[in-house]
Motif scaffolding. Structure first.
Motif, PDB file in Angstrom:
ATOM      1  N   CYS A 111       0.834  -1.215   0.000  1.00 39.39           N
ATOM      2  CA  CYS A 111       0.000   0.000   0.000  1.00 39.39           C
ATOM      3  C   CYS A 111       0.863   1.257   0.000  1.00 39.39           C
ATOM      4  O   CYS A 111       0.579   2.211  -0.732  1.00 39.39           O
ATOM      5  CB  CYS A 111      -0.922   0.003   1.218  1.00 39.39           C
ATOM      6  N   ALA A 112       1.905   1.265   0.822  1.00 39.46           N
ATOM      7  CA  ALA A 112       2.763   2.444   0.909  1.00 39.46           C
ATOM      8  C   ALA A 112       3.471   2.717  -0.416  1.00 39.46           C
ATOM      9  O   ALA A 112       3.618   3.874  -0.833  1.00 39.46           O
ATOM     10  CB  ALA A 112       3.789   2.255   2.024  1.00 39.46           C
ATOM     11  N   THR A 113       3.885   1.664  -1.095  1.00 41.44           N
ATOM     12  CA  THR A 113       4.580   1.832  -2.371  1.00 41.44           C
ATOM     13  C   THR A 113       3.632   2.312  -3.461  1.00 41.44           C
ATOM     14  O   THR A 113       3.946   3.238  -4.217  1.00 41.44           O
ATOM     15  CB  THR A 113       5.235   0.508  -2.798  1.00 41.44           C
ATOM     16  N   LEU A 114       2.454   1.688  -3.540  1.00 37.04           N
ATOM     17  CA  LEU A 114       1.474   2.088  -4.556  1.00 37.04           C
ATOM     18  C   LEU A 114       0.950   3.505  -4.318  1.00 37.04           C
ATOM     19  O   LEU A 114       0.552   4.187  -5.265  1.00 37.04           O
ATOM     20  CB  LEU A 114       0.302   1.109  -4.565  1.00 37.04           C
ATOM     21  N   LEU A 146      -1.147   1.379  11.192  1.00 36.37           N
ATOM     22  CA  LEU A 146      -2.380   1.557  11.955  1.00 36.37           C
ATOM     23  C   LEU A 146      -3.596   1.270  11.089  1.00 36.37           C
ATOM     24  O   LEU A 146      -4.539   0.589  11.529  1.00 36.37           O
ATOM     25  CB  LEU A 146      -2.456   2.986  12.497  1.00 36.37           C
ATOM     26  N   ILE A 147      -3.584   1.757   9.849  1.00 35.50           N
ATOM     27  CA  ILE A 147      -4.723   1.535   8.949  1.00 35.50           C
ATOM     28  C   ILE A 147      -4.921   0.042   8.698  1.00 35.50           C
ATOM     29  O   ILE A 147      -6.045  -0.468   8.789  1.00 35.50           O
ATOM     30  CB  ILE A 147      -4.505   2.281   7.617  1.00 35.50           C
ATOM     31  N   VAL A 148      -3.836  -0.651   8.394  1.00 32.31           N
ATOM     32  CA  VAL A 148      -3.920  -2.087   8.114  1.00 32.31           C
ATOM     33  C   VAL A 148      -4.421  -2.844   9.337  1.00 32.31           C
ATOM     34  O   VAL A 148      -5.196  -3.809   9.217  1.00 32.31           O
ATOM     35  CB  VAL A 148      -2.547  -2.615   7.656  1.00 32.31           C
ATOM     36  N   SER A 149      -4.010  -2.412  10.534  1.00 31.66           N
ATOM     37  CA  SER A 149      -4.470  -3.080  11.755  1.00 31.66           C
ATOM     38  C   SER A 149      -5.968  -2.885  11.959  1.00 31.66           C
ATOM     39  O   SER A 149      -6.681  -3.826  12.323  1.00 31.66           O
ATOM     40  CB  SER A 149      -3.709  -2.529  12.964  1.00 31.66           C
ATOM     41  N   VAL A 150      -6.445  -1.663  11.726  1.00 33.84           N
ATOM     42  CA  VAL A 150      -7.861  -1.358  11.956  1.00 33.84           C
ATOM     43  C   VAL A 150      -8.764  -2.170  11.035  1.00 33.84           C
ATOM     44  O   VAL A 150      -9.828  -2.645  11.440  1.00 33.84           O
ATOM     45  CB  VAL A 150      -8.108   0.153  11.772  1.00 33.84           C
ATOM     46  N   VAL A 151      -8.331  -2.356   9.771  1.00 34.50           N
ATOM     47  CA  VAL A 151      -9.163  -3.080   8.805  1.00 34.50           C
ATOM     48  C   VAL A 151      -8.781  -4.561   8.725  1.00 34.50           C
ATOM     49  O   VAL A 151      -9.171  -5.254   7.790  1.00 34.50           O
ATOM     50  CB  VAL A 151      -9.075  -2.427   7.404  1.00 34.50           C
ATOM     51  N   GLY A 153      -6.021  -6.151   8.004  1.00 39.69           N
ATOM     52  CA  GLY A 153      -5.189  -6.606   6.903  1.00 39.69           C
ATOM     53  C   GLY A 153      -5.828  -6.564   5.538  1.00 39.69           C
ATOM     54  O   GLY A 153      -5.249  -7.078   4.575  1.00 39.69           O
ATOM     55  N   ASP A 154      -6.998  -5.963   5.411  1.00 36.11           N
ATOM     56  CA  ASP A 154      -7.656  -5.886   4.110  1.00 36.11           C
ATOM     57  C   ASP A 154      -6.930  -4.879   3.216  1.00 36.11           C
ATOM     58  O   ASP A 154      -6.812  -3.705   3.546  1.00 36.11           O
ATOM     59  CB  ASP A 154      -9.119  -5.462   4.291  1.00 36.11           C
ATOM     60  N   PHE A 155      -6.474  -5.356   2.059  1.00 36.61           N
ATOM     61  CA  PHE A 155      -5.634  -4.527   1.186  1.00 36.61           C
ATOM     62  C   PHE A 155      -6.407  -3.354   0.601  1.00 36.61           C
ATOM     63  O   PHE A 155      -5.955  -2.200   0.655  1.00 36.61           O
ATOM     64  CB  PHE A 155      -5.048  -5.385   0.065  1.00 36.61           C
ATOM     65  N   PHE A 156      -7.575  -3.618   0.024  1.00 44.04           N
ATOM     66  CA  PHE A 156      -8.302  -2.570  -0.681  1.00 44.04           C
ATOM     67  C   PHE A 156      -8.834  -1.510   0.272  1.00 44.04           C
ATOM     68  O   PHE A 156      -8.813  -0.320  -0.028  1.00 44.04           O
ATOM     69  CB  PHE A 156      -9.438  -3.179  -1.511  1.00 44.04           C
ATOM     70  N   ARG A 157      -9.328  -1.935   1.444  1.00 44.14           N
ATOM     71  CA  ARG A 157      -9.784  -0.945   2.422  1.00 44.14           C
ATOM     72  C   ARG A 157      -8.614  -0.091   2.894  1.00 44.14           C
ATOM     73  O   ARG A 157      -8.754   1.129   3.071  1.00 44.14           O
ATOM     74  CB  ARG A 157     -10.450  -1.647   3.609  1.00 44.14           C
ATOM     75  N   SER A 158      -7.470  -0.724   3.123  1.00 43.37           N
ATOM     76  CA  SER A 158      -6.287   0.024   3.543  1.00 43.37           C
ATOM     77  C   SER A 158      -5.896   1.059   2.498  1.00 43.37           C
ATOM     78  O   SER A 158      -5.573   2.213   2.829  1.00 43.37           O
ATOM     79  CB  SER A 158      -5.114  -0.936   3.792  1.00 43.37           C
ATOM     80  N   PHE A 159      -5.945   0.647   1.249  1.00 46.27           N
ATOM     81  CA  PHE A 159      -5.539   1.550   0.169  1.00 46.27           C
ATOM     82  C   PHE A 159      -6.514   2.722   0.049  1.00 46.27           C
ATOM     83  O   PHE A 159      -6.091   3.878  -0.134  1.00 46.27           O
ATOM     84  CB  PHE A 159      -5.474   0.787  -1.151  1.00 46.27           C
ATOM     85  N   ILE A 160      -7.819   2.449   0.162  1.00 47.69           N
ATOM     86  CA  ILE A 160      -8.815   3.515   0.040  1.00 47.69           C
ATOM     87  C   ILE A 160      -8.681   4.510   1.190  1.00 47.69           C
ATOM     88  O   ILE A 160      -8.688   5.730   0.993  1.00 47.69           O
ATOM     89  CB  ILE A 160     -10.235   2.919  -0.003  1.00 47.69           C
TER      90      ILE A 160
END
Length: 255
Positions: A111-114, A146-151, A153-160
């Protein structure tokens, strides 16, 4: 879709090494495909080098994080054990850890790279934005744990969620640029040539410091609101801790 789902759906292409290579090649193509003064073989070489470099990052960074955890977690466990012994298990103590312990997650790294090219695109198309982030883009790797933890590990939610944070960060960075530039000049920080203002996309664009800046001009009102907000957060946090403790006790009694 978490990392395991991604691996199941895409097979070997879901592995961190291949995922990093693909993302790196995409970023390399964006950077070099239309770059003037570079012949085609050199462009291909630079694009592939970017892919290999990011692939290596996706492998090395989790190992670096694992080394960090080897030193930090035993200390945390020792402190927790000491406090439990000191309070005879009556109180549960939470040990705060630095965000760096979460950067080894493949979802965080991806996510950070994209988000880097996405942030640059936003910088050009976002209405009212006058801030072009550069070196601060590497700070995204500390935004996503923090975002990845809250969701979970969901990739798309983290990215949004990360994209929304970046949009807010660009607006806040633009708004706080005069203040950050003033502080930098007071600290004798060298302002880059050709820049009238400087700002930050990581720490300087956080919504909470921005809110503090907005109310700081009202002096006593800001103090009262700040104390009230801290009190509310303390009580809210205590409520959840007590609820978790009761739930744990109920489960223990049931067993």
């Amino acid at each position: 879709m978490n990392a395991e789902d991604f691996n199941m759906r895409f097979g070997d292409w879901g592995e961190p090494t291949l995922l990093g290579f693909v993302i790196g090649c995409i970023i390399g193509a964006i950077a070099y495909a239309a770059a003037p003064g570079i012949n085609v073989p050199d462009k291909i070489g630079k694009i592939l080098l970017m892919g290999v470099t990011l692939s290596a990052v996706m492998v090395i960074t989790p190992k670096m994080a694992a080394l960090l955890l080897q030193g930090v977690i035993p200390v945390s466990n020792a402190i927790t054990g000491w406090t439990q012994k000191k309070f005879s298990g009556k109180r549960k103590l939470y040990i705060g850890m630095d965000t760096a312990v979460g950067i080894g997650s493949p979802v965080v790294l991806a996510c950070a790279t994209l988000m880097i090219p996405v942030a640059l695109i936003f910088a050009f198309i976002l209405p009212g934005n006058q801030f072009l982030p550069t070196i601060g883009l590497v700070g995204f790797v500390f935004m996503f744990p923090l975002i990845v933890s809250v969701v979970h590990g969901d990739f798309f939610r983290s990215f949004i969620i990360g994209a929304i944070n970046v949009i807010l960060g660009l607006w806040i960075g633009t708004n706080l640029a005069p203040l950050i530039t003033k502080a930098a000049r007071a600290a004798k920080f060298p302002i880059p040539k050709g820049s009238s203002l400087i700002s930050s996309i990581d720490h300087g664009s956080d919504p909470f410091p921005w809110l503090l800046v907005q109310v700081a001009n009202y002096k006593w009102v800001a103090y009262i609101l700040g104390i009230a907000l801290c009190a509310v957060l303390v009580l809210w946090n205590r409520h959840h801790i007590v609820a978790d403790a009761k739930t744990g006790s109920a489960k223990a009694n049931a067993q």
